[in-house]
Scaffold this motif. Structure first.
Motif, short mmCIF file in Angstrom:
data_model
loop_
_atom_site.label_atom_id
_atom_site.label_comp_id
_atom_site.label_asym_id
_atom_site.label_seq_id
_atom_site.Cartn_x
_atom_site.Cartn_y
_atom_site.Cartn_z
N GLN B 108 61.14 54.75 43.26
CA GLN B 108 61.45 54.19 41.99
C GLN B 108 60.51 53.92 41.21
O GLN B 108 59.41 54.17 41.25
N LEU B 109 60.80 53.53 39.96
CA LEU B 109 59.81 53.62 38.71
C LEU B 109 59.65 51.99 38.46
O LEU B 109 60.72 51.30 38.43
N PHE B 110 58.36 51.50 38.46
CA PHE B 110 58.28 50.22 38.07
C PHE B 110 57.62 50.18 36.54
O PHE B 110 56.39 50.81 36.49
N CYS B 111 58.18 49.63 35.41
CA CYS B 111 57.79 49.85 34.23
C CYS B 111 57.63 48.20 33.67
O CYS B 111 58.35 47.37 34.23
N GLU B 112 56.64 48.24 33.13
CA GLU B 112 55.99 46.91 32.61
C GLU B 112 55.63 47.24 30.84
O GLU B 112 54.63 47.81 30.98
N ALA B 143 65.13 54.85 30.40
CA ALA B 143 64.90 56.21 29.76
C ALA B 143 63.94 56.97 30.36
O ALA B 143 64.23 58.46 30.42
N LEU B 144 63.39 56.64 31.33
CA LEU B 144 62.28 57.47 32.20
C LEU B 144 63.06 57.97 33.27
O LEU B 144 62.66 58.99 33.94
N GLU B 145 63.85 57.14 34.01
CA GLU B 145 64.50 57.48 35.31
C GLU B 145 64.96 59.01 35.27
O GLU B 145 64.64 59.82 36.27
N PRO B 146 65.70 59.53 34.33
CA PRO B 146 66.41 60.77 34.45
C PRO B 146 65.39 61.97 34.41
O PRO B 146 65.55 62.90 34.73
N GLY B 238 64.09 70.47 26.57
CA GLY B 238 64.42 71.74 27.19
C GLY B 238 65.84 71.75 27.64
O GLY B 238 66.45 72.75 27.63
N LEU B 239 65.97 70.63 28.33
CA LEU B 239 67.64 70.52 29.15
C LEU B 239 68.34 70.27 27.95
O LEU B 239 69.85 70.20 28.18
N LYS B 240 68.25 69.90 27.01
CA LYS B 240 69.09 69.43 25.85
C LYS B 240 70.09 68.11 26.30
O LYS B 240 71.18 68.26 26.03
N GLN B 241 69.29 67.10 26.83
CA GLN B 241 70.14 65.97 27.37
C GLN B 241 69.67 64.65 26.80
O GLN B 241 68.19 64.62 26.50
N ILE B 242 70.33 63.69 26.49
CA ILE B 242 69.93 62.46 25.98
C ILE B 242 69.68 61.58 27.31
O ILE B 242 70.51 61.51 27.95
N ALA B 243 68.49 61.06 27.52
CA ALA B 243 68.16 60.39 28.47
C ALA B 243 68.47 59.14 28.28
O ALA B 243 68.94 58.38 29.31
N ASP B 244 68.51 58.47 27.15
CA ASP B 244 68.55 57.14 26.83
C ASP B 244 69.26 56.70 25.38
O ASP B 244 68.62 57.66 24.35
N PHE B 245 70.26 56.05 25.29
CA PHE B 245 70.60 55.72 23.85
C PHE B 245 70.96 54.32 23.59
O PHE B 245 71.75 53.88 24.38
N ARG B 246 70.36 53.77 22.79
CA ARG B 246 70.44 52.15 22.63
C ARG B 246 70.71 52.06 21.19
O ARG B 246 70.20 52.45 20.31
N GLN B 247 71.78 51.19 21.03
CA GLN B 247 72.17 50.83 19.51
C GLN B 247 72.27 49.41 19.51
O GLN B 247 72.84 48.67 20.38
#
Lengths: 309, 319
Positions: B108-112, B143-146, B238-247
């Motif tokens: 798991q990631l713990f972000c603060e 955003a970081l999880e992927p 490199g993977l051409k993937q969107i990790a997170d998108f917030r609007q």
């Protein structure tokens, strides 16, 4: 959700089905499962609604309170969302287990309702800079069967449609303080304009396609879902059909991603478009239902089912 | 400025509550232009030539300064500065998840995310995380999880702390880019470099890499039905993937899709910079290692000579 175990072949069956736009229960990719909705279920709340979507059961109660507006937004009222994941829903929610999920849902709702084009907080103003209404939207998750965001947003919109705010009869200015006298008559109250309130649509990515309202089995096959908040159309929520309304264009009021996976740009584009189409259909259905229910209540024709159905 | 409400209070022209309120308004007025009308604030975003207030073109992102190895105590760390947005990120080594009943098969990631008390116009409460900080922390984790290979450290968590020293808009984008750099700097296994970029939209104007004023106005309420909102997108190049998108805000579909293309380009522009920093650190590391090896060799040679001297002297003594 908890307790669903799928073998590899079952997963392949679902993923390949979605690829050709077939789902195991016969729905299309933008169809919802049947829902039950009842408004005005809690007598002590200003507005309430109960929604059941498959196994997901949501109860929303709205309380109103007089508050002082923020200094930088003197003409706006306030709205607060609070989600409570009851431990009855799934054993995972016991203790503080559901806190993270609850926070993410209430955050998402807050963001979706943030724009004045989605929900106009001016209608909650009483005295500019002095007093305004504050709406406490309490969302109780009674049973958790997946697709929580969508169900919550539907129930909240129905409950807001049902909310009655008492008229102010008299106001007494004493120095800088204001004393309000509210009307005691329950019928002497105003209704909120919630036609444009947003609905959240969760698009679950399976393979390269997205589906709305996934079943628990479908959720297992997906690593990421996109949540799109789409503003509603006032037309479906107005009582008289004669009223002229400006041309409607659905707008996104919030987008967010959920889950550990990631998506490509093309999938994102398709998903947003798909989400908007699904939201417009859903909005129309919800509008018709709540307007019909309101008419039934006015004519004392409605049967109250409560939780006994 | 503060004199006026106080004078009103002393003359009994307003109540104490009112005076306090007025004072608060005036204090805020200096920082945020809340008493100006929407149009006034909007025109205040541009200078006479139609550029943005800091001299940038609409499509121009701020220059970025980034470096790693910023915090000596952390396993990996980074510092990113975009004009007045300054962010520090530190990553600590995986540790076992405490107070958990069940074994989790993925790490798991713990972000603060924390704002410094002096980072914004408003004084922030230190110690207690407020709603914005909590929301940013969740957004950062999503955003970081992927991009982190979480399956490699089962039942462990990685702590990621972001401290926002100064906030002048686009702090989430800066935080994500900084965290990506800090994770790579700390040699945490990752699928790809992650970069993020942000855009504010008001009407038909698109402010790339917005400042705090632009962001604030894009989120506040115009009277008209025009588009307004802020989008933050993080991407794995490199993977051409969107990790997170917030609007947030209210935008129509065409606008969002157009903004997505622009953001994609912006995210890609940052990648070579991050790559360069990482390559430089690896190069430096190799050079450092060589130097250390040489130094070790020298020491060993010196030691051998000493040993010979000693052994010969010992033999002499025994003679």
């Amino acid at each position: 959700m908890a307790g669903v175990l799928l073998s590899r072949t079952e997963k392949v069956f679902i993923i390949d089905g979605v690829k050709d736009e077939y789902r195991s229960d016969g729905r299309s990719t933008i169809d919802y499962r049947p829902m039950e909705l009842e408004t005005n279920v809690v007598s002590h709340a200003s507005g309430s609604a109960r929604l059941r979507l498959a196994n997901t059961d949501i109860l929303v109660g709205i309380k109103t309170e007089i508050d002082v507006p923020k200094p930088d937004k003197p003409a706006l009222g306030k709205i607060d969302f609070f989600v409570d994941c009851s431990a009855n829903a799934t054993p995972e929610f016991e203790g503080r287990g559901g806190e993270q999920l609850a926070n993410s849902i209430s955050n998402m709702m807050q963001r979706a309702y943030q724009s004045p084009q989605a929900f106009d907080l001016k209608q909650l103003c009483i005295f500019e800079g002095k007093q305004c209404w504050k709406l406490y939207v309490d969302i109780l998750i009674l049973e958790c069967g997946g697709n929580l965001c969508d169900a919550v947003s539907l129930a909240v919109k129905a409950a807001l449609f049902n909310t009655k705010i008492p008229f102010v009869k008299a106001a007494l200015m004493d120095g800088g303080n204001i004393d309000l006298q509210l009307s005691d008559d329950p019928y002497d109250s105003k209704l909120l304009d919630v036609g444009s309130a947003p609905l959240l649509v969760t698009l679950c990515k399976i393979g390269n396609k997205c589906v709305v309202d996934p079943t628990a089995e479908e959720e297992k096959c997906s690593s990421v879902s996109l949540i799109v908040g789409v503003t509603g159309n006032r037309k479906y929520y107005s009582d008289d059909d004669t009223e002229e309304l400006p041309a409607f264009q659905p707008k996104c009021s919030a987008i967010s991603m959920h889950g550990p996976g990631s998506i490509t740009t093309t999938t994102l584009r398709n998903a947003i478009n798909q989400g908007i189409i699904a939201a417009v259909c859903l909005d129309e259905a919800l509008g018709k239902t709540v307007v019909r229910e309101r008419r039934d209540i006015e004519k004392f024709k409605r049967h109250s089912y409560g939780f006994l159905k | 400025m503060e004199g006026r409400p106080r004078a009103l209070l002393e003359r009994g022209l307003c109540s104490a509550v009112d005076a306090q309120w007025l004072m608060m308004m005036m204090m805020m007025m200096e920082g945020r232009d809340c008493l100006k009308s929407y149009d006034e604030v909007y025109s205040g975003l541009f200078d006479e030539k139609g550029h943005r207030k800091d001299g940038r073109e609409m499509k121009e992102a701020r220059a970025m300064y980034a470096r790693g190895n910023f915090v000596s105590q952390a396993k990996g760390s980074s510092y990113i500065e975009m004009n007045k947005t300054k962010v520090v990120c530190s990553v600590f080594a995986p540790r076992e998840i405490s107070h958990q009943n069940e074994f989790s098969t993925v790490g798991q990631l713990f972000c603060e995310v924390k704002f410094a008390p002096f980072s914004c116009h408003l004084q922030r409460q230190p110690h207690v995380p407020d709603a914005e900080e909590k929301a940013l922390s969740v957004a950062l984790r999503k955003a970081l999880e992927p991009t982190v290979c979480c399956h490699l450290f089962a039942n462990f968590q990685i702590d990621i702390f972001v401290y926002i020293l100064e906030n002048d808009g686009a702090c989430l984008a800066a935080a994500i880019t900084a965290a990506g750099l800090a994770l790579a700097n700390g040699a945490v296994p990752m699928y790809d470099i992650i970069t993020a970029s942000s855009i504010a939209i008001i009407g038909d104007k698109m402010f790339i890499d917005p400042t705090e004023r632009e962001e604030h106005l894009a989120l506040s309420s115009p009277e008209t039905k025009q588009n307004h909102g802020v989008i933050t997108m993080s991407r794995m190049h490199g993977l051409k993937q969107i990790a997170d998108f917030r609007q947030i805000g209210s935008l129509d579909v065409d606008c969002i899709l157009k903004a997505t293309d622009i953001l994609e380009e912006e995210c890609n522009k940052i990648v070579p910079k991050i790559q360069m920093i990482l390559v430089r650190y690896i190069n430096n590391g190799i050079i450092q290692q060589k130097k250390l090896a040489e130094a070790a060799k020298e020491r060993e040679a010196a030691l051998k000579i000493k040993m010979k001297e000693w052994s010969s002297s010992i033999i002499k003594i025994s003679d």
